[in-house]
Design a protein around this motif. Structure first.
Motif, PDB file in Angstrom:
ATOM      1  N   THR A  48      -0.157  -3.544   7.532  1.00  0.00           N
ATOM      2  CA  THR A  48      -1.444  -3.021   7.095  1.00  0.00           C
ATOM      3  C   THR A  48      -1.713  -1.656   7.722  1.00  0.00           C
ATOM      4  OG1 THR A  48      -2.265  -5.289   6.924  1.00  0.00           O
ATOM      5  CG2 THR A  48      -3.915  -3.537   6.933  1.00  0.00           C
ATOM      6  N   LEU A  49      -1.403  -1.510   9.002  1.00  0.00           N
ATOM      7  CA  LEU A  49      -1.576  -0.227   9.681  1.00  0.00           C
ATOM      8  C   LEU A  49      -0.686   0.844   9.056  1.00  0.00           C
ATOM      9  CD1 LEU A  49      -2.989   1.169  12.120  1.00  0.00           C
ATOM     10  CD2 LEU A  49      -0.939   0.622  13.451  1.00  0.00           C
ATOM     11  N   SER A  50       0.539   0.479   8.718  1.00  0.00           N
ATOM     12  CA  SER A  50       1.462   1.427   8.089  1.00  0.00           C
ATOM     13  C   SER A  50       0.925   1.890   6.741  1.00  0.00           C
ATOM     14  CB  SER A  50       2.841   0.766   7.920  1.00  0.00           C
ATOM     15  OG  SER A  50       3.731   1.637   7.272  1.00  0.00           O
ATOM     16  N   LEU A  51       0.361   0.985   5.965  1.00  0.00           N
ATOM     17  CA  LEU A  51      -0.208   1.366   4.671  1.00  0.00           C
ATOM     18  C   LEU A  51      -1.436   2.249   4.841  1.00  0.00           C
ATOM     19  CD1 LEU A  51       0.140  -1.924   2.585  1.00  0.00           C
ATOM     20  CD2 LEU A  51       1.293   0.257   2.195  1.00  0.00           C
ATOM     21  N   LEU A  52      -2.243   1.976   5.863  1.00  0.00           N
ATOM     22  CA  LEU A  52      -3.403   2.838   6.125  1.00  0.00           C
ATOM     23  C   LEU A  52      -2.978   4.268   6.426  1.00  0.00           C
ATOM     24  CD1 LEU A  52      -5.979   0.773   8.247  1.00  0.00           C
ATOM     25  CD2 LEU A  52      -6.433   2.051   6.143  1.00  0.00           C
ATOM     26  N   ALA A  53      -1.846   4.406   7.086  1.00  0.00           N
ATOM     27  CA  ALA A  53      -1.345   5.743   7.410  1.00  0.00           C
ATOM     28  C   ALA A  53      -1.051   6.545   6.151  1.00  0.00           C
ATOM     29  CB  ALA A  53      -0.095   5.635   8.277  1.00  0.00           C
ATOM     30  N   SER A  54      -0.577   5.869   5.102  1.00  0.00           N
ATOM     31  CA  SER A  54      -0.212   6.571   3.869  1.00  0.00           C
ATOM     32  C   SER A  54      -1.343   6.594   2.845  1.00  0.00           C
ATOM     33  CB  SER A  54       1.030   5.927   3.243  1.00  0.00           C
ATOM     34  OG  SER A  54       0.804   4.560   2.961  1.00  0.00           O
ATOM     35  N   GLU A  55      -2.150   5.535   2.792  1.00  0.00           N
ATOM     36  CA  GLU A  55      -3.178   5.423   1.750  1.00  0.00           C
ATOM     37  C   GLU A  55      -4.511   6.032   2.180  1.00  0.00           C
ATOM     38  OE1 GLU A  55      -2.534   4.554  -1.182  1.00  0.00           O
ATOM     39  OE2 GLU A  55      -0.552   3.666  -0.908  1.00  0.00           O
ATOM     40  N   GLY A  56      -4.878   5.909   3.441  1.00  0.00           N
ATOM     41  CA  GLY A  56      -6.069   6.576   3.947  1.00  0.00           C
ATOM     42  C   GLY A  56      -7.383   5.836   3.820  1.00  0.00           C
ATOM     43  N   THR A  57      -7.448   4.782   2.989  1.00  0.00           N
ATOM     44  CA  THR A  57      -8.700   4.029   2.847  1.00  0.00           C
ATOM     45  C   THR A  57      -8.412   2.537   2.835  1.00  0.00           C
ATOM     46  OG1 THR A  57      -8.737   3.892   0.411  1.00  0.00           O
ATOM     47  CG2 THR A  57      -9.645   5.888   1.407  1.00  0.00           C
ATOM     48  N   MET A  58      -9.393   1.759   3.272  1.00  0.00           N
ATOM     49  CA  MET A  58      -9.291   0.304   3.244  1.00  0.00           C
ATOM     50  C   MET A  58      -9.146  -0.201   1.813  1.00  0.00           C
ATOM     51  SD  MET A  58      -9.611  -1.003   6.387  1.00  0.00           S
ATOM     52  CE  MET A  58     -10.245  -0.601   8.031  1.00  0.00           C
ATOM     53  N   ALA A  59      -9.872   0.439   0.880  1.00  0.00           N
ATOM     54  CA  ALA A  59      -9.853  -0.007  -0.511  1.00  0.00           C
ATOM     55  C   ALA A  59      -8.459   0.105  -1.118  1.00  0.00           C
ATOM     56  CB  ALA A  59     -10.853   0.801  -1.340  1.00  0.00           C
ATOM     57  N   LYS A  60      -7.784   1.219  -0.862  1.00  0.00           N
ATOM     58  CA  LYS A  60      -6.447   1.406  -1.421  1.00  0.00           C
ATOM     59  C   LYS A  60      -5.451   0.421  -0.810  1.00  0.00           C
ATOM     60  CE  LYS A  60      -6.899   6.283  -2.688  1.00  0.00           C
ATOM     61  NZ  LYS A  60      -6.391   7.662  -2.453  1.00  0.00           N
ATOM     62  N   VAL A  61      -5.570   0.184   0.490  1.00  0.00           N
ATOM     63  CA  VAL A  61      -4.681  -0.772   1.148  1.00  0.00           C
ATOM     64  C   VAL A  61      -4.926  -2.170   0.607  1.00  0.00           C
ATOM     65  CG1 VAL A  61      -4.081  -1.849   3.351  1.00  0.00           C
ATOM     66  CG2 VAL A  61      -4.445   0.625   3.225  1.00  0.00           C
ATOM     67  N   ALA A  62      -6.194  -2.527   0.422  1.00  0.00           N
ATOM     68  CA  ALA A  62      -6.524  -3.837  -0.139  1.00  0.00           C
ATOM     69  C   ALA A  62      -5.916  -4.011  -1.521  1.00  0.00           C
ATOM     70  CB  ALA A  62      -8.047  -4.001  -0.201  1.00  0.00           C
ATOM     71  N   SER A  63      -5.962  -2.945  -2.320  1.00  0.00           N
ATOM     72  CA  SER A  63      -5.374  -2.999  -3.665  1.00  0.00           C
ATOM     73  C   SER A  63      -3.869  -3.178  -3.595  1.00  0.00           C
ATOM     74  CB  SER A  63      -5.728  -1.720  -4.427  1.00  0.00           C
ATOM     75  OG  SER A  63      -5.120  -1.701  -5.693  1.00  0.00           O
ATOM     76  N   ARG A  64      -3.207  -2.477  -2.658  1.00  0.00           N
ATOM     77  CA  ARG A  64      -1.754  -2.602  -2.519  1.00  0.00           C
ATOM     78  C   ARG A  64      -1.350  -4.000  -2.073  1.00  0.00           C
ATOM     79  NH1 ARG A  64       1.378   1.977  -1.227  1.00  0.00           N
ATOM     80  NH2 ARG A  64       3.012   0.457  -0.776  1.00  0.00           N
ATOM     81  N   LEU A  65      -2.160  -4.627  -1.217  1.00  0.00           N
ATOM     82  CA  LEU A  65      -1.805  -5.923  -0.634  1.00  0.00           C
ATOM     83  C   LEU A  65      -2.405  -7.102  -1.402  1.00  0.00           C
ATOM     84  CD1 LEU A  65      -2.202  -5.093   3.169  1.00  0.00           C
ATOM     85  CD2 LEU A  65      -0.072  -5.298   1.872  1.00  0.00           C
ATOM     86  N   TYR A  66      -3.226  -6.790  -2.409  1.00  0.00           N
ATOM     87  CA  TYR A  66      -3.879  -7.848  -3.200  1.00  0.00           C
ATOM     88  C   TYR A  66      -4.755  -8.745  -2.316  1.00  0.00           C
ATOM     89  CZ  TYR A  66      -0.411  -6.365  -6.612  1.00  0.00           C
ATOM     90  OH  TYR A  66       0.371  -5.610  -7.454  1.00  0.00           O
ATOM     91  N   ILE A  67      -5.484  -8.116  -1.385  1.00  0.00           N
ATOM     92  CA  ILE A  67      -6.419  -8.839  -0.550  1.00  0.00           C
ATOM     93  C   ILE A  67      -7.744  -8.072  -0.551  1.00  0.00           C
ATOM     94  CG2 ILE A  67      -4.635  -9.858   0.925  1.00  0.00           C
ATOM     95  CD1 ILE A  67      -5.187  -7.711   2.994  1.00  0.00           C
TER      96      ILE A  67
END
Length: 295
Positions: free
Chosen positions: A8-27
């Motif tokens: 999740t931290l790694s995705l935040l580094a690339s995506e920049g927002t909680m919403a985008k990370v949530a969409s990538r992880l389906y959570i």
């Protein structure tokens, strides 16, 4: 839980927002926040901080990711290899957009009738390799030269020739005398894909030897296609995209000296899985048709 938090931290580094990370992880976004909070508690340090509407990683978080990123990708890949892959499990396939447009649209239409749970995503080749290495994709179909040491199984599907599409009258040279070989004493200005992309970089030297220099380097073949259709050229395009150019494509000039390799890439253990092996065999057969038939 630790692996989830690091991912999740790694995705935040690339995506920049909680919403985008949530969409990538389906959570949910709250689940993303919870994972980061648990990781911070586990490590005893602050990992993120607000940055306007986005999230910024702290220096401690970036140092952590620099140290664990290679191991994290490998662990995710091993877990993907171990995942039970039933006929109903989504099978993620990362693909070059140009290959989907030029070669695979009809194939996928037919194959999805046999396996409707294939999940396609489109990316540039470096991203495809990264997704397959990490297990985010179980199969990759990519265009261009692969970098050394990519660590994946790779099969050459096709050596796709390039064509030059559109007018080169701006050179002021009669059509039958325009330079396409080294030594003519002229330089033909062309429009091409971004040659700084690692998978395209190998084209610079042969283009120079052919007496061609990029006047524009674009990051989208769709943009190049539209420019070629509008009569702005000459445009360097791979064979699989000529049909999308219309009349201009029918008058394209072949460049037998230039080609781009199309590869199938996968983790070494993937072909032991029956469902992936079926798809791979179907793709081999599909591209064998293009190898046996002049483009």
């Amino acid at each position: 839980m630790l692996l989830e938090g690091l991912e999740t931290l790694s995705l935040l580094a690339s995506e920049g927002t909680m919403a985008k990370v949530a969409s990538r992880l389906y959570i949910s976004q709250s689940a993303v926040s919870k994972r980061i909070a648990q990781l911070e508690q586990r490590l005893g340090k602050k990992l993120i901080e607000p940055d306007g509407r986005q999230i910024r990683l702290t220096p401690q978080a970036r140092e952590l990711l620099d140290r664990v990123a290679p191991s994290l990708a490998e662990m995710k890949g091993v877990l993907a290899d171990s995942q039970t892959l039933t006929d109903l499990t989504p099978l993620p396939v990362a693909c070059s957009e140009t290959l989907l447009a030029g070669y695979l649209a009809r194939f996928m239409h037919d194959y999805l009738g046999r396996d409707p749970h294939i999940a396609l995503s489109t990316h540039h080749t470096p991203v495809i390799l990264a997704r397959v290495r990490s297990g985010d994709a179980l199969l990759g179909i990519c265009a261009g030269r692969l970098p050394p040491g990519h660590g994946l199984g790779a099969e050459l599907l096709l050596e796709e020739p390039f064509y030059l599409v559109g007018s080169d009258q701006d050179e002021g040279i009669p059509a039958d005398q325009r330079p396409f070989e080294l030594g003519q004493g002229h330089r033909l200005k062309i429009l091409t894909m971004d040659l700084d992309n690692p998978s395209n970089r190998y084209l610079r030297e042969p283009l120079t030897q052919l007496g061609m220099v990029p006047a524009m380097e674009l990051d989208s073949y769709l943009a190049l296609i539209e420019l070629a259709k509008a009569g702005i050229g000459p445009v360097l395009l791979p064979a699989g995209l000529l049909a999308l150019v219309g009349e201009q494509g029918e008058m394209a000039r072949p460049l037998p000296e230039l080609g781009r390799p199309l590869h199938l890439v996968y983790r070494p253990n993937s072909l032991k899985r029956e469902r992936i092996a079926r798809l791979v065999n179907a793709l081999r057969k599909h591209f064998r048709h293009y190898s046996d038939t002049p483009l």
